[in-house]
Write an enzyme that holds these catalytic residues in place. Structure first.
Site, PDB file in Angstrom:
ATOM      1  N   ASP A   1     140.409 -16.174   8.756  1.00 32.07           N
ATOM      2  CA  ASP A   1     140.915 -17.022   7.678  1.00 32.07           C
ATOM      3  C   ASP A   1     142.231 -16.510   7.114  1.00 32.07           C
ATOM      4  OD1 ASP A   1     139.727 -14.763   6.595  1.00 32.07           O
ATOM      5  OD2 ASP A   1     138.254 -15.849   5.412  1.00 32.07           O
TER       6      ASP A   1
ATOM      7  N   HIS B   1     128.816 -16.430   1.562  1.00 36.18           N
ATOM      8  CA  HIS B   1     129.800 -17.081   2.434  1.00 36.18           C
ATOM      9  C   HIS B   1     130.140 -16.208   3.642  1.00 36.18           C
ATOM     10  CE1 HIS B   1     133.594 -15.454   0.117  1.00 36.18           C
ATOM     11  NE2 HIS B   1     133.144 -14.576   0.970  1.00 36.18           N
TER      12      HIS B   1
ATOM     13  N   ASN C   1     128.175 -14.493  -2.513  1.00 35.02           N
ATOM     14  CA  ASN C   1     127.511 -15.804  -2.596  1.00 35.02           C
ATOM     15  C   ASN C   1     127.024 -16.289  -1.223  1.00 35.02           C
ATOM     16  OD1 ASN C   1     129.854 -16.534  -1.289  1.00 35.02           O
ATOM     17  ND2 ASN C   1     130.545 -18.020  -2.815  1.00 35.02           N
TER      18      ASN C   1
ATOM     19  N   GLU D   1     132.291 -21.493   2.079  1.00 30.51           N
ATOM     20  CA  GLU D   1     131.532 -21.319   0.846  1.00 30.51           C
ATOM     21  C   GLU D   1     130.206 -22.074   0.944  1.00 30.51           C
ATOM     22  OE1 GLU D   1     132.611 -19.169  -0.988  1.00 30.51           O
ATOM     23  OE2 GLU D   1     134.635 -19.464  -1.749  1.00 30.51           O
TER      24      GLU D   1
END
Ligand code: PGA
Length: 247
Positions: free
Chosen positions: A67, A138, A136, A143
């Site tokens: 990314d 991800h 979280n 996400e």
């Protein structure tokens, strides 16, 4: 699924680097999927040591990063291209032309994302994809709510991720709000997945990913569907795991 629990980030780096080095030595033009963030730094340090002290050869290695932030040029010290150059590429004998990071400055994200996927396909796919896990759940910038079949695309970051990543920026307002990321579906096409986790702040997300239901709520849970996953995690990241994992 193989889960290796290790005592320290250094040991995590060494174990992960040994797996990658074995792959690189067994196959010319080895294609590595790479990740940024604090977790893989000990891995990159060990790969550099293996290059300098044991002659690990990167001259035919090809890399694809997961990314990049939208709007940060490669010269920006928080861009993931800059991170990779500093943490790994500048210290090994890799050909810069063989290193790929999504272009956060592209003026045609849609085309760029399609091209990025085509480049991966052109070299025969990723042999080993390194992954970290977000607090979280991800993976890369996928996400919670990201389709488990998602492909490389541009998306908006959650407030939680912006807050997590603000520690690297002068202020939270400087954190980009969008990113280009490989999709969960793209990641699952790698031949092997090497999932790293370090720190007590990852324990709940790691347990949800490895032992919870496969769910868009926890994008990392998609690794349960992959046949060749090796996890290398520190003891404090492993505290919420309850199962005896078998492959
Ligand atoms: P970290 O980030 O390695 O900096 O903890 C991992 C991630 O958010 O994917």
């Amino acid at each position: 699924m193989r889960v290796n629990v290790v005592k320290s980030p250094e040991e995590m780096g060494k174990r992960a680097a040994a797996i990658i080095a074995e792959g690189m030595r067994s196959k010319p033009h080895y294609v590595l999927g790479l990740a940024t963030g604090s977790t893989p730094i000990p891995l990159y340090q060990e790969l550099i040591r293996l290059h300098k002290e044991e002659g690990l050869d990167f001259s035919t290695t090809i890399t694809f990063n997961l990314d990049e932030y939208v709007g940060l040029p490669p010269t920006h010290d928080q861009s993931y291209r800059y991170f990779m150059n500093e943490q790994l590429f500048n210290h090994v004998n890799i050909d810069p032309k063989h290193t790929h990071v999504p272009d956060g400055m592209t003026d045609n994200p849609e085309l760029h994302c399609l091209t990025y996927e085509a480049w991966i396909e052109d070299v025969g796919g990723i042999d080993c994809q390194v992954l970290g896990i977000g607090g979280n759940g991800h993976i890369a910038f996928n996400e919670p709510g990201s389709s488990l079949a998602s492909r490389t695309r541009m998306l908006s970051l959650t407030e939680e991720t912006i807050k997590d990543n603000s520690r690297f920026f002068a202020s939270i307002d400087d954190v980009p709000k969008q990113a280009i990321t490989m999709g969960v579906g793209t990641v699952l096409e790698a031949e092997n997945i090497l999932l790293l986790a370090n720190g007590a702040n990852k324990a709940a997300a790691l347990a949800a990913a490895l032992e919870g239901p496969v769910s868009v709520k926890v994008p990392c849970s998609a690794v349960q569907l992959h046949p060749e996953v090796t996890c290398v995690v520190t003891e404090d990241a492993a505290t919420a795991l309850t199962l005896n994992f078998r492959s």
